[in-house]
Design a protein around this motif. Sequence first.
Motif, PDB file in Angstrom:
ATOM      1  N   ALA A 152       0.830  -1.212   0.000  1.00  0.00           N
ATOM      2  CA  ALA A 152       0.000   0.000   0.000  1.00  0.00           C
ATOM      3  C   ALA A 152       0.859   1.254   0.000  1.00  0.00           C
ATOM      4  O   ALA A 152       0.531   2.255  -0.645  1.00  0.00           O
ATOM      5  N   PHE A 153       2.008   1.219   0.708  1.00  0.00           N
ATOM      6  CA  PHE A 153       2.907   2.370   0.733  1.00  0.00           C
ATOM      7  C   PHE A 153       3.596   2.574  -0.611  1.00  0.00           C
ATOM      8  O   PHE A 153       3.858   3.711  -1.017  1.00  0.00           O
ATOM      9  N   GLU A 154       3.898   1.489  -1.290  1.00  0.00           N
ATOM     10  CA  GLU A 154       4.626   1.597  -2.557  1.00  0.00           C
ATOM     11  C   GLU A 154       3.837   2.354  -3.616  1.00  0.00           C
ATOM     12  O   GLU A 154       4.399   2.910  -4.551  1.00  0.00           O
ATOM     13  N   LYS A 155       2.528   2.397  -3.469  1.00  0.00           N
ATOM     14  CA  LYS A 155       1.701   3.074  -4.467  1.00  0.00           C
ATOM     15  C   LYS A 155       1.801   4.590  -4.358  1.00  0.00           C
ATOM     16  O   LYS A 155       1.381   5.307  -5.247  1.00  0.00           O
ATOM     17  N   GLN A 156       2.332   5.102  -3.233  1.00  0.00           N
ATOM     18  CA  GLN A 156       2.434   6.549  -3.041  1.00  0.00           C
ATOM     19  C   GLN A 156       3.816   6.862  -2.489  1.00  0.00           C
ATOM     20  O   GLN A 156       4.138   6.471  -1.369  1.00  0.00           O
ATOM     21  N   ASP A 157       4.603   7.559  -3.265  1.00  0.00           N
ATOM     22  CA  ASP A 157       5.960   7.884  -2.833  1.00  0.00           C
ATOM     23  C   ASP A 157       5.943   8.988  -1.786  1.00  0.00           C
ATOM     24  O   ASP A 157       6.648   8.937  -0.788  1.00  0.00           O
ATOM     25  N   LYS A 158       5.114   9.993  -2.009  1.00  0.00           N
ATOM     26  CA  LYS A 158       5.001  11.120  -1.078  1.00  0.00           C
ATOM     27  C   LYS A 158       3.531  11.460  -0.905  1.00  0.00           C
ATOM     28  O   LYS A 158       2.794  11.559  -1.881  1.00  0.00           O
ATOM     29  N   LEU A 159       3.123  11.627   0.333  1.00  0.00           N
ATOM     30  CA  LEU A 159       1.714  11.873   0.635  1.00  0.00           C
ATOM     31  C   LEU A 159       1.557  13.240   1.293  1.00  0.00           C
ATOM     32  O   LEU A 159       2.157  13.510   2.335  1.00  0.00           O
ATOM     33  N   THR A 160       0.767  14.108   0.666  1.00  0.00           N
ATOM     34  CA  THR A 160       0.444  15.404   1.260  1.00  0.00           C
ATOM     35  C   THR A 160      -0.728  15.224   2.207  1.00  0.00           C
ATOM     36  O   THR A 160      -1.822  14.830   1.802  1.00  0.00           O
ATOM     37  N   VAL A 161      -0.505  15.506   3.478  1.00  0.00           N
ATOM     38  CA  VAL A 161      -1.521  15.232   4.494  1.00  0.00           C
ATOM     39  C   VAL A 161      -2.216  16.492   4.995  1.00  0.00           C
ATOM     40  O   VAL A 161      -3.292  16.422   5.600  1.00  0.00           O
ATOM     41  N   PHE A 162      -1.614  17.659   4.753  1.00  0.00           N
ATOM     42  CA  PHE A 162      -2.203  18.888   5.292  1.00  0.00           C
ATOM     43  C   PHE A 162      -1.656  20.075   4.516  1.00  0.00           C
ATOM     44  O   PHE A 162      -0.511  20.053   4.054  1.00  0.00           O
ATOM     45  N   SER A 163      -2.483  21.109   4.370  1.00  0.00           N
ATOM     46  CA  SER A 163      -2.076  22.357   3.723  1.00  0.00           C
ATOM     47  C   SER A 163      -2.572  23.527   4.570  1.00  0.00           C
ATOM     48  O   SER A 163      -3.647  23.454   5.171  1.00  0.00           O
ATOM     49  N   ALA A 164      -1.774  24.563   4.598  1.00  0.00           N
ATOM     50  CA  ALA A 164      -2.137  25.742   5.393  1.00  0.00           C
ATOM     51  C   ALA A 164      -2.014  26.987   4.532  1.00  0.00           C
ATOM     52  O   ALA A 164      -1.042  27.154   3.790  1.00  0.00           O
ATOM     53  N   GLU A 165      -3.013  27.867   4.652  1.00  0.00           N
ATOM     54  CA  GLU A 165      -2.997  29.156   3.980  1.00  0.00           C
ATOM     55  C   GLU A 165      -2.540  30.222   4.974  1.00  0.00           C
ATOM     56  O   GLU A 165      -3.163  30.413   6.017  1.00  0.00           O
ATOM     57  N   LEU A 166      -1.453  30.902   4.651  1.00  0.00           N
ATOM     58  CA  LEU A 166      -0.871  31.907   5.532  1.00  0.00           C
ATOM     59  C   LEU A 166      -0.958  33.293   4.889  1.00  0.00           C
ATOM     60  O   LEU A 166      -1.150  33.401   3.677  1.00  0.00           O
ATOM     61  N   ALA A 167      -0.790  34.307   5.713  1.00  0.00           N
ATOM     62  CA  ALA A 167      -0.853  35.682   5.196  1.00  0.00           C
ATOM     63  C   ALA A 167       0.211  36.535   5.881  1.00  0.00           C
ATOM     64  O   ALA A 167      -0.097  37.346   6.780  1.00  0.00           O
ATOM     65  N   PRO A 168       1.467  36.389   5.491  1.00  0.00           N
ATOM     66  CA  PRO A 168       2.536  37.189   6.099  1.00  0.00           C
ATOM     67  C   PRO A 168       2.338  38.685   5.824  1.00  0.00           C
ATOM     68  O   PRO A 168       1.980  39.074   4.707  1.00  0.00           O
ATOM     69  N   VAL A 169       2.596  39.488   6.842  1.00  0.00           N
ATOM     70  CA  VAL A 169       2.557  40.941   6.718  1.00  0.00           C
ATOM     71  C   VAL A 169       3.975  41.455   6.948  1.00  0.00           C
ATOM     72  O   VAL A 169       4.540  41.285   8.036  1.00  0.00           O
ATOM     73  N   VAL A 170       4.552  42.053   5.929  1.00  0.00           N
ATOM     74  CA  VAL A 170       5.959  42.478   5.998  1.00  0.00           C
ATOM     75  C   VAL A 170       6.078  43.915   5.494  1.00  0.00           C
ATOM     76  O   VAL A 170       5.158  44.453   4.850  1.00  0.00           O
TER      77      VAL A 170
END
Length: 223
Positions: free
Chosen positions: A66-84
């Motif tokens: 089951a692991f061999e079918k996916q080399d890299k797994l994206t499990v979470f994404s975050a939207e950020l808003a840096p103020v500079v």
Amino acid sequence: MDDPSLTSSPPPRVDTPPLHRETSLARVSMLPWGLFLLALAAAAFLAWKLWQPEDIGDPLATSLVAFEKQDKLTVFSAELAPVVSSNDSRMFGLVNAKQVAVIPARVDYTINLASVGRDRLSWNVEAQTLGVRLPPLTVSRPNLDEARAQYLRDGLWIGRDAQDKLTRDNTRLAEAQAVQQAANPVLMNLARQAAKEAISQNLSIPLQVAGYTKAKVVVTFDQ
């Protein structure tokens, strides 16, 4: 005139006793059902012999497939808003400019499944539990969406060169700030929890298909 004594009479009628007749009818009516049930039992036995699992296999090998079918797994994404903000000074300090920027950024949290081998898996036969030890999360480089960036500039006169420099400086600062925000413990915990749920779901289904219908998956991370 005919002699009545010579008249032929019909043969005596022999009636079947009611109980014997009902028993015969019952036997005749039960015969098709008996044959049907016998054929059904034989078919079920043959099907069981053909499809019975001789060996449902190694749960660790099933998980590795089951692991061999996916080399890299994206499990979470975050939207950020840096103020500079950045500053620019020219002509010996006579011309000053300042630019404040809000640049949306996105970061992805991934698991490198290629590094998960048999040494990171364990199987408890009695508890029917698969243990999975994952490597640390990998945080991607922030993807800045400068098309949606908002800028606030302050200065009596801002030339093209000054504006380009302010934008480059703000982009660099925004990327560095997004990296710091992505490492926030709250976001990291959310990403780890999402990884545990994703890995558990991805491994539970192959285990159930392989015959381990009561298997549980416990996911941990390297310390």
